[in-house]
Write an enzyme that holds these catalytic residues in place. Structure first.
Site, PDB file in Angstrom:
ATOM      1  N   GLU A  18       1.192  -1.037   0.137  1.00 55.20           N
ATOM      2  CA  GLU A  18       0.066   0.307  -0.369  1.00 55.20           C
ATOM      3  C   GLU A  18       0.670   1.423  -0.062  1.00 55.20           C
ATOM      4  O   GLU A  18       0.210   1.990  -0.685  1.00 55.20           O
ATOM      5  CB  GLU A  18      -0.938  -0.396   1.330  1.00 55.20           C
ATOM      6  N   HIS A  39      -9.613  -3.807  12.178  1.00 55.49           N
ATOM      7  CA  HIS A  39     -10.806  -4.104  10.508  1.00 55.49           C
ATOM      8  C   HIS A  39     -11.877  -3.179  10.853  1.00 55.49           C
ATOM      9  O   HIS A  39     -12.785  -3.672   9.920  1.00 55.49           O
ATOM     10  CB  HIS A  39     -11.218  -6.019  10.042  1.00 55.49           C
TER      11      HIS A  39
HETATM   12  C1  TPP Z   1      -1.543  -4.397   4.334  1.00 57.43           C
HETATM   13  C2  TPP Z   1      -2.278  -5.528   4.482  1.00 57.43           C
HETATM   14  N1  TPP Z   1      -2.836  -5.144   3.208  1.00 57.43           N
HETATM   15  C3  TPP Z   1      -4.111  -5.779   2.393  1.00 57.43           C
HETATM   16  C4  TPP Z   1      -4.588  -7.013   3.249  1.00 57.43           C
HETATM   17  C5  TPP Z   1      -6.026  -7.898   2.885  1.00 57.43           C
HETATM   18  N2  TPP Z   1      -5.265  -9.218   2.574  1.00 57.43           N
HETATM   19  C6  TPP Z   1      -5.405  -9.754   3.573  1.00 57.43           C
HETATM   20  S1  TPP Z   1      -4.185 -11.307   3.439  1.00 57.43           S
HETATM   21  C7  TPP Z   1      -3.914 -10.723   2.258  1.00 57.43           C
HETATM   22  C8  TPP Z   1      -3.464 -12.276   1.370  1.00 57.43           C
HETATM   23  C9  TPP Z   1      -1.738 -12.051   2.364  1.00 57.43           C
HETATM   24  O1  TPP Z   1      -1.075 -13.596   1.216  1.00 57.43           O
HETATM   25  P1  TPP Z   1      -0.123 -13.985   1.954  1.00 57.43           P
HETATM   26  O2  TPP Z   1       1.171 -13.087   2.991  1.00 57.43           O
HETATM   27  O3  TPP Z   1       0.626 -14.671   1.112  1.00 57.43           O
HETATM   28  O4  TPP Z   1      -0.227 -15.402   3.319  1.00 57.43           O
HETATM   29  P2  TPP Z   1      -1.723 -16.307   2.987  1.00 57.43           P
HETATM   30  O5  TPP Z   1      -3.023 -15.563   3.106  1.00 57.43           O
HETATM   31  O6  TPP Z   1      -1.546 -16.682   1.590  1.00 57.43           O
HETATM   32  O7  TPP Z   1      -1.365 -17.232   4.541  1.00 57.43           O
HETATM   33  C10 TPP Z   1      -4.566  -9.462   2.015  1.00 57.43           C
HETATM   34  C11 TPP Z   1      -4.373  -9.133   0.837  1.00 57.43           C
HETATM   35  C12 TPP Z   1      -4.000  -7.042   4.776  1.00 57.43           C
HETATM   36  N3  TPP Z   1      -4.615  -7.869   6.241  1.00 57.43           N
HETATM   37  N4  TPP Z   1      -3.299  -6.329   5.159  1.00 57.43           N
END
Ligand code: TPP
Ligand code: TPP
Ligand code: MG
Ligand code: MG
Lengths: 325, 319, 325, 319
Positions: D51, D120
Site C-alpha cells: 500500500e 478491521h
Molecule cells: C496491509 C494489508 N493489505 C491487505 C490486506 C488484505 N489481505 C488479507 S490476507 C491477504 C493475502 C495475504 O497473502 P499471504 O501473505 O501470502 O498470506 P496467505 O493468506 O497466503 O497465508 C490480503 C491481501 C491486509 N490484511 N493487510
C-alpha cells in the site's frame, strides 16, 4: 537432524489436531456460531509444526491472519482457542479478538495479526528482546509470500542481519496472496533469494515435508542461539481451501493445481514414513490418534458453547492497562 | 532550582528513567550524544531509517518485558510508522483481552517556526486523539516536559509524547529530584475571571503574553493548559469556563477536527457549562493550509499572541 | 559508451555549476538570506550529471532532500532555484517550498523530497506512467544509502522489476545517513546486491568517475527504453560537507576519511581527462568556464535579491488546484 | 430509476469515469471482476501488497498526467500508506507552488458491524480532516456514492473517499445517466423543526429511522448529511441549527476530536447560531474503545437508532 520416532508421532498428532480444528472451525463458521472471518491453515500444517517442534518453551513466535495452526503448534489450549472463536468470555482474548487475534503470551505465542506484514517487525522486536535478555531465546516470524513483498519484510531482515538477532523468518509460500498469484507480484519465484541482499542464509524447503522443515528450523535455531544471526526459511506449500472460508470467497486457482497439491498432503506422508519405520505406527494406532483428536476438538467446542458471552459492558474493559503512577 | 531548556528536560527525563529502570531503552535514527555516552549503543539504539519497523519492534519488545522509547524526531517521519501505531500498539492490549501490557513511549516534535516547509512543519496531534488505547501528551514548559515524559515512560500503556519545536530552547526551572506530572490533568497556568483561554504547547506561552496585554486593557484572562490531549481533562476546562463564562482555544495546528474542536465540544456539550457561557467559543488556530517555507508566508499562517489578543477582544465584544 | 568531448565539456560545466551553486547557497544560508536548511551536494556532482546526461528532455527524475544537484543536472533555471531558496515569489515554488522542495515539472524534475525513501514510489509511479504512455520515456529515482534500507525501496524495486518498468534506481551511496555510518545499518556493504532478489541488474560504479556513471546510466536507459525493465545503479561517492550546513550539525566522520575522498574530486578528474584528450580543454578555457559559472551564480543571486517576497496572503493560494465539476 | 447497491454504485462510478477518461486507472490488491473484465489488467492494476508504494506511485502517476484511483479496500491497510498521503499527496501541490495538479482518488471502507475486531473495524475519518490540501467525502446512499465518487475522480485534487461497510448492501435509486454530487455540499435528508440531527454515513440511515420514532412522539427531526467531511458545509448545518435551535451529531466513530466535534464547533462558534441554540449540542458516537469481536461486545460499542432517539429526548428535555 532427524526427529526421533516419538517426536514424529507428536508432530503427527499436532498436524492432525490443526487439520481437525480447522475443519470444525470452518463448519461452525458456516453454521453461524463463529463470526467475522476464518482463514484455514489446512494443507500447510507441516510448516507450523515443523518449525515449532524445533523450539523450546521460552522461544517466541508471531503469526499472521492465518494463525490457528501456529497457535496449536506452539501449544495453545484448544478450549480457549475455540471459546475465542465463539466470542465467549473464556476465550483467549475474552471475546475481544476472534480468529485473527489469538495470542497466548505465557507460551510465547505473541499473537496473530490482521495486517499483512504487520507481524514481521513485532517478531523482530521480540528477537531484539531475546538478544538483550541474553538467555538464548529465539524468536520466529511467520508470514506469507504476499507479506514478503511488503516493506516491513525488507526493513526487518536487514536490521536482524545487521544486529545478528536470534531469529527465524519463515515464509509460508503458498503461491497466492488472497486471489493474486505470487507469479504476478514477485519479480522472481524464490523469496529465499532475497536473503542474499542481507548476507543471510536463505533456505528453500519442501513445506509439505515435515522432516525437511524441522531440519531447516533446527539448523537455523542453532545458528540463532549461537549468536550467528537470523535465517530466512522459505517453505513451499499450498492451502487447500480458498483464501477465507466466506461462502462468497473467490477461487481463482486452477482446480487441477489444487488437486495436485492435495496429493502432497503432509499428514499421510508422515504416517507413511512412521509406518515404514519398523513398528512406529500401525493403522490402528493412527485411527485411535485421530479419534482422540476429534474427541478433543468436540470437547473444545462443548467448552466454548458452555461458556457465557461476555457482558456487554465488558467492552469498556482493557482499553488501558492498570496504571503505574 | 536549576534552569534548563525544554529540550534538555526531555533528555533528563529519559536519562533518569533509564537509570531507574534497566528495561527502558531507546530507538532513534540519530542518537543524543549525552545519552549514548552514558548508556551505550545497546540501550541507545541507532537504527537504519526504518521508522515503520523500529516502531513495530517496540511493540514486540514491549510485549517481551521491555519499556521502549521510540524517538522519531519530527512527527513527519512517524507517518511512515502508522501501522504499528494505529493498527498495533493502541489496539493490541485490548484485542488480546488485556493479557499483556505494552508500555511504549513515542516521542515526536511538532509545530512550525523552523522554515522547513510543509513536510517538516506539522502539528497533527488531533489525528492521534481519536485512537482509543493511546494517551497523548504535549507539554508547554520544561517542568511539564520532564514530569510528563517520566510519567509516560512509567505508564503501562502506549503514550505519544508530542513536543513543540518552538519551545525546544525555552528555559525554565526544573527540579533535579524525581517527580512526575500526572497524565490526564490540566493545569491552570494563570488565573483570571473574564475569559478562559485554553492554549496548547507554544500557544500556552503566547496566551500568557496575550494575557499580559489584556491585563493592561482591564481584562482578566485565565490560561488553562490541558497538558494531556487524550484523555483530556474536561473537568478542569469546564470549571474554568463556568467561572469566566467565555472560552477561546489557541492552537498552533489547524482548526478542522482539531484538539481545539474537542475542547469546544467538551465545554459546550455540558449543560451547566453551556448555560454559563456568555458568548460563543472561539478558535485561534493556524490557517487551513500546509505550512509554507518563506518567512513572510510562514508567519502569516500561524497564530500568535496578537491574534489571541484580537480573539479575546472579539469574544468579549460578542454578546 | 564514451561521451564525446563536447558532451564532456558540458558535463564539466554542469558539475562545476553545482559546485559553485552549493558554495554560494551555503554562504548565503550562513548569512541568513536562505532559511530552514541546506543539504549540499558537493562531492557527488558526477552522479547527478552523469545520470542526467544519459537522459532525454522528456525523461523524468525524482530527487531527495539533497536535491540542488539533480535540479541543475536536469536543466533547472538557476534564477528560479536561487529565488526559491531566498523565499521569493519568483522562485520555483513561489517561496512555498524552499531547498527541500524544488521541482520543475516542465523539465521532468518531479521534485525534491524531505522524506527519506519517500521519493522512490513517486518515481516508480512516473515510470509506470512512462510505460503506459508508450512513448519510450524513462524515469529515474535518486536516493541515498540511508533510503535503501527503507521499505519503499524494496517494494518499489520488486514492482518495477515485475512490471518491467522503464526505470533507473540510482543509489547515491555516500557511506552515511546523516550521522550514521552505512556500515552500522547495512547487513552488507553493497546495496547493489539487493537487486539479485528482484532478478534485476545491480551495477556498482565509481560515483566520482563521471564516465563510469554515464556509461552505466546509458546502458540502463537503453535497457529501459527497450522494455527490458529497471536497473539498480549504486554509485560509490562521498559528500564533502556535513549532513546539513547548519553550524550546529555534528561531524562524526574521521577527518582523514574526508580528506582522502577529497582527493577523488570528480571535477579535476574530468578536467585532467579532457586535457589529456588532445586540445579538448586548456587551463585558460577551464578558468574561463569557471568565471562564467561564477558570474551566472552571482546573477542568480542578484535576481533572487531583486525579487519581492510573496505577499503574506499568498499563503492561502494553491492549497487546492482549480476545480473541474 | 434502477435500484442498485451502495457498493455497486461505487463500481459504476469508477467504470463510467474510466470510460469517459482514458487517464483514469485503478491500483488495488484485489480486483473487482467486472472492472477487470471491461478494462483489463493495465488499467485495473493488481499490485503486490504494498500500500505504501502503490499509493506513492499514484502521486507520481498523477504528476505525470494520469488520474489514479487508489483502492485500499479497508482503511486499515491505508495506515501502511500514510507517508504518501500525509507528507506527499496533500502537500505537494502547495509545496511546489501550484505548478502541477495531483488528481488522485483514494477509496477506503470504514466502520464496523463486520465482527472483524479492532484492526478491521475502524472509522478514522477525522484523522484526515485536519490535513489541509485533502478533500474527504463519505456518502450515505447509493445515489450519493455514485455522484460523489464521480466528482472525486474528476476533481483536480487528492480526494479521500471513505465508504461505509454497513451500507455496502444498501439498495437505492441511482440514475444510469451521468451526474455528479458536488463536493462540499451538505444535504438535508429529512426536514424538521424541533432538532437538527447531523448524521454521518450509516448514522444518516439510523437517524432517519430515529426520526420516524420521534415523529410518533410528536417531535419533528431534521436530518442533515454533510456528505463531504472536508471542506465541511458549515453554512447548511448552521442554517438548520438556527431553525431548530437544537443539535445532535450521530457518528459511528468515537467522539474525541472527531468529525462530530468539528460539527459542534462549527455551529457553536458562530454567534448567531449560538444565540439560537436552546440546548447544548450532544454527540451520539461509538464508545471510546477499540472495536471488539464478539457480537454482544461489538453491538454495545456502536451507536444506533435507539441511542439517537434517547439522545434526542435528552437534548429536548435539557433546557
Ligand atoms: C496491509 C494489508 N493489505 C491487505 C490486506 C488484505 N489481505 C488479507 S490476507 C491477504 C493475502 C495475504 O497473502 P499471504 O501473505 O501470502 O498470506 P496467505 O493468506 O497466503 O497465508 C490480503 C491481501 C491486509 N490484511 N493487510
Ligand atoms: C523517513 C525519514 N526519517 C528520517 C529523516 C531525517 N533525515 C533526513 S536526511 C537523513 C539521512 C539520509 O541519508 P541518505 O539516504 O544516505 O541520504 P544522504 O543525506 O546521505 O544524501 C535523515 C535520517 C527523514 N527525512 N525521513
Ligand atoms: Mg500466500
Ligand atoms: Mg547517504
Amino acid at each position: 537432524m532427524h526427529p526421533s520416532p516419538e517426536m514424529q508421532r507428536e508432530m503427527l498428532r499436532q498436524m492432525n489436531t490443526i487439520r481437525r480444528f480447522e475443519e470444525r472451525a470452518t463448519q461452525d463458521y458456516l453454521a453461524g456460531d463463529i463470526f467475522g472471518v476464518v482463514h484455514s491453515y489446512i494443507g500447510e500444517e507441516a510448516v507450523a509444526v515443523g518449525v515449532c517442534s524445533a523450539l523450546e518453551d521460552g522461544d517466541q513466535i508471531v503469526s499472521t491472519h492465518r494463525g490457528h495452526g501456529h497457535c496449536i503448534a506452539k501449544g495453545a489450549d484448544l478450549d480457549r482457542m475455540m471459546a475465542e472463536l465463539y466470542g465467549r468470555e473464556t476465550g483467549y482474548c475474552k471475546g475481544k479478538g476472534g480468529s485473527m487475534h489469538i495470542a497466548d503470551f505465557d507460551i510465547g505465542m505473541l499473537g496473530a495479526n490482521g495486517i499483512v506484514g504487520g507481524g514481521i517487525p513485532i517478531a523482530t522486536g521480540a528477537g531484539l528482546a531475546a538478544q538483550m535478555d541474553g538467555k538464548g531465546r529465539v524468536a520466529v516470524s511467520f508470514f506469507g509470500d504476499g507479506a514478503s513483498n511488503a516493506g516491513s519484510f525488507h526493513e526487518s531482515l536487514n536490521i536482524a542481519a545487521t544486529w545478528k538477532l536470534p531469529m527465524l523468518y519463515v515464509c509460508e509460500n503458498n503461491r497466492y496472496a488472497a486471489n493474486t498469484a505470487a507469479a504476478a507480484t514477485h519479480a522472481q519465484e524464490d523469496v529465499a533469494t532475497r536473503a542474499l541482499g542481507y548476507d543471510m542464509p536463505g533456505v528453500i524447503v519442501d513445506g509439505n515435508d515435515i522432516s525437511a522443515v524441522y531440519d531447516a528450523a533446527t539448523t537455523a535455531v542453532a545458528r540463532a542461539r549461537a549468536g550467528e544471526g537470523p535465517t530466512l526459511i522459505e517453505c513451499k506449500t499450498y492451502r487447500w481451501g480458498r483464501h477465507t472460508e466466506r461462502p462468497s470467497q473467490a477461487e481463482p486457482r486452477p482446480a487441477n493445481e489444487v488437486e495436485e497439491w492435495k496429493t502432497r498432503d503432509p499428514i499421510p506422508r508422515l504416517v507413511e514414513a512412521l509406518k515404514e519405520q519398523q513398528g512406529q505406527l500401525t493403522d490402528e494406532e493412527w485411527e485411535e490418534m485421530d479419534r482422540e483428536i476429534l474427541a478433543r476438538i468436540s470437547s473444545a467446542v462443548a467448552y466454548a458453547k458452555a461458556s457465557a458471552f461476555p457482558k456487554p459492558e465488558a467492552a469498556l474493559d482493557d482499553v488501558f492497562s492498570g496504571e503505574v503512577a | 532550582m536549576p534552569k534548563i531548556t525544554y529540550s534538555d528536560a526531555g533528555t533528563a527525563a529519559l536519562a533518569e528513567e533509564m537509570r531507574r529502570d534497566p528495561t527502558v531503552f531507546e530507538f532513534c535514527t540519530d542518537a543524543t550524544e549525552s545519552l549514548l555516552d552514558e548508556f551505550g549503543p545497546v540501550r541507545i539504539r541507532t537504527t537504519p531509517i526504518t521508522e515503520n519497523t523500529f516502531t513495530g519492534m517496540a511493540v514486540g519488545a514491549a510485549g517481551s518485558g521491555y519499556r521502549p522509547v521510540v524517538n522519531w524526531r519530527q512527527v513527519t517521519f512517524g507517518f511512515v510508522a502508522m501501522d504499528p501505531i494505529v493498527n498495533q500498539a493502541c489496539k493490541i492490549h485490548y484485542m488480546f483481552g488485556g493479557q499483556q501490557k505494552f508500555p511504549i513511549t513515542f516521542r515526536a516534535a511538532v509545530g512550525g517556526g523552523t522554515k522547513l516547509a510543509a513536510q517538516h512543519s506539522q502539528s497533527p496531534y488531533s489525528m492521534f486523539m481519536n485512537l482509543a488505547g493511546l494517551k497523548v501528551i504535549l507539554p508547554s514548559t520544561p517542568y511539564d516536559m520532564k514530569g510528563l515524559l517520566k510519567a509516560a515512560i512509567r505508564d503501562d500503556n502506549p503514550v505519544m509524547s508530542f513536543e513543540s519545536n518552538r519551545l525546544m530552547g525555552l528555559e525554565g526551572e526544573v527540579p533535579d529530584e524525581d517527580y512526575v506530572v500526572p497524565i490526564g490533568k490540566a493545569d491552570i497556568k494563570r488565573e483570571g475571571i473574564d475569559i478562559t483561554v485554553v492554549g496548547i504547547a507554544w500557544m500556552v506561552q503566547e496566551a500568557l503574553a496575550a494575557a499580559e496585554t489584556m491585563d493592561k486593557e482591564g481584562v482578566s484572562v485565565e490560561v488553562v493548559d490541558p497538558r494531556t490531549l487524550a484523555p483530556m481533562d474536561g473537568d478542569t476546562i469546564r470549571a474554568s469556563v463556568r467561572k469566566t463564562g467565555r472560552l477561546l482555544v489557541a492552537d498552533e495546528a489547524g482548526p478542522t477536527a482539531g484538539a481545539s474542536a474537542e475542547i469546544i465540544s467538551l465545554a459546550t456539550e455540558d449543560p451547566e457549562t453551556f448555560k454559563a457561557m456568555k458568548a460563543p467559543a472561539h478558535r485561534v488556530c493556524a490557517l487551513d493550509t500546509p505550512i509554507p517555507y518563506s518567512p513572510v508566508l510562514e508567519d502569516h499562517v500561524f497564530p500568535n499572541r496578537e491574534r489571541i489578543a484580537e480573539g479575546i477582544r472579539a469574544v468579549l465584544s460578542a454578546r
